[in-house]
Write an enzyme that holds these catalytic residues in place. Sequence first.
Site, PDB file in Angstrom:
ATOM      1  N   GLY A   7      33.244  47.989  -0.280  1.00  0.00           N
ATOM      2  CA  GLY A   7      31.802  47.926  -0.120  1.00  0.00           C
ATOM      3  C   GLY A   7      31.378  46.573   0.406  1.00  0.00           C
ATOM      4  N   GLY A  12      29.911  41.192  -0.526  1.00  0.00           N
ATOM      5  CA  GLY A  12      31.344  41.328  -0.281  1.00  0.00           C
ATOM      6  C   GLY A  12      31.815  40.556   0.932  1.00  0.00           C
ATOM      7  N   LYS A  76      26.948  49.443  -4.080  1.00  0.00           N
ATOM      8  CA  LYS A  76      25.707  49.560  -4.820  1.00  0.00           C
ATOM      9  C   LYS A  76      25.960  50.254  -6.160  1.00  0.00           C
ATOM     10  CE  LYS A  76      22.659  47.896  -1.854  1.00  0.00           C
ATOM     11  NZ  LYS A  76      21.814  46.722  -2.168  1.00  0.00           N
ATOM     12  N   ASN A 102      25.065  44.191  -9.051  1.00  0.00           N
ATOM     13  CA  ASN A 102      23.875  44.037  -9.873  1.00  0.00           C
ATOM     14  C   ASN A 102      23.930  45.004 -11.051  1.00  0.00           C
ATOM     15  OD1 ASN A 102      22.423  41.991  -8.529  1.00  0.00           O
ATOM     16  ND2 ASN A 102      21.624  43.440  -7.026  1.00  0.00           N
ATOM     17  N   LYS A 183      21.273  37.545 -15.534  1.00  0.00           N
ATOM     18  CA  LYS A 183      21.085  37.887 -14.118  1.00  0.00           C
ATOM     19  C   LYS A 183      20.159  39.096 -13.983  1.00  0.00           C
ATOM     20  CE  LYS A 183      21.857  38.268  -9.646  1.00  0.00           C
ATOM     21  NZ  LYS A 183      23.138  38.827  -9.170  1.00  0.00           N
TER      22      LYS A 183
END
Length: 304
Positions: A7, A12, A76, A102, A183
């Site tokens: 990905g 990346g 994702k 994330n 985060k």
Amino acid sequence: MKVAVMGAGAVGCYYGGMLARAGHDVVLIARPPHVQSIHRDGLRMETRSFDEHVRLAASAEAGAVQGAHLILFCVKSTDTESAGVQMRPHLPADALVLCLQNGVDNADRLRAVLPQHAVAAAVVYVATEIAGPGHVRHHGRGELVIEPARSGSFSSQAVARALIAAGVPTEVSGNVRGALWAKLILNCAYNAVSAIAQLPYGKTVQGEGVKDVMRDVVAECLAVAQAEGVQVPGDAVAAVDTLAGSMPSQFSSTAQDLARGKHSEIDYLNGLVVRRGEALGIATPANRVLWALVKLMESKHAQA
């Protein structure tokens, strides 16, 4: 070290490119337009300290993870399970899979589909974007916090040493769960607002009432984290207040997704806080409004 980046978008490409610059054998697994450009010209890395084309391999196939010691897993959050299943038949038994994503639950979700492999969570603090096929632009920061893990003789500590030598500040921490929540709080405060306004962080925080909304979001996130027994390190309120100053020109990943007409990760950011809050009996109205508005914008793009 042989490295595969599953990905290879903005995150990346940045970390894979940094490792390739340091001499590691890196393959980026990306969409065909990026692969074609990288085959032709290399990966253009436009950063604050250099702008150059880095030569490395690229493929559009998940099978390119074969033979890799380290997998940087950068898809994702919406694609975690499906991407894990795609690369599972090709994944070496002794590979270490590092989740650079994330959200707070990707590593657990990936372990469910890769039960025989070592998977480690990581917290990513970097501002990047894909500026065009085969072109990653770096706006600031770049440090990583990695969960301790080991696969055979290969460990998180070895990965950290390689990353540090490649110019990536890296820490191995026993409280990655707390760091992931720290985060997440930044993402919840900034991502949706930047996406709705289609403005970078620096301009977003200048909006009337926006800082108050962000503080409400942070308070809700901290309440949910505390109820889950998570120890969030540092001062989350101060971190949110200072982020815009450290990367004023950065658009959130959610803003970039909506600008391209793509589905975002909002279900794994503000949406996750809403779901956890409901389960714990904690009201999260600020997060709910931001989540609902981004979902509405996604549906509008889908209809168009």
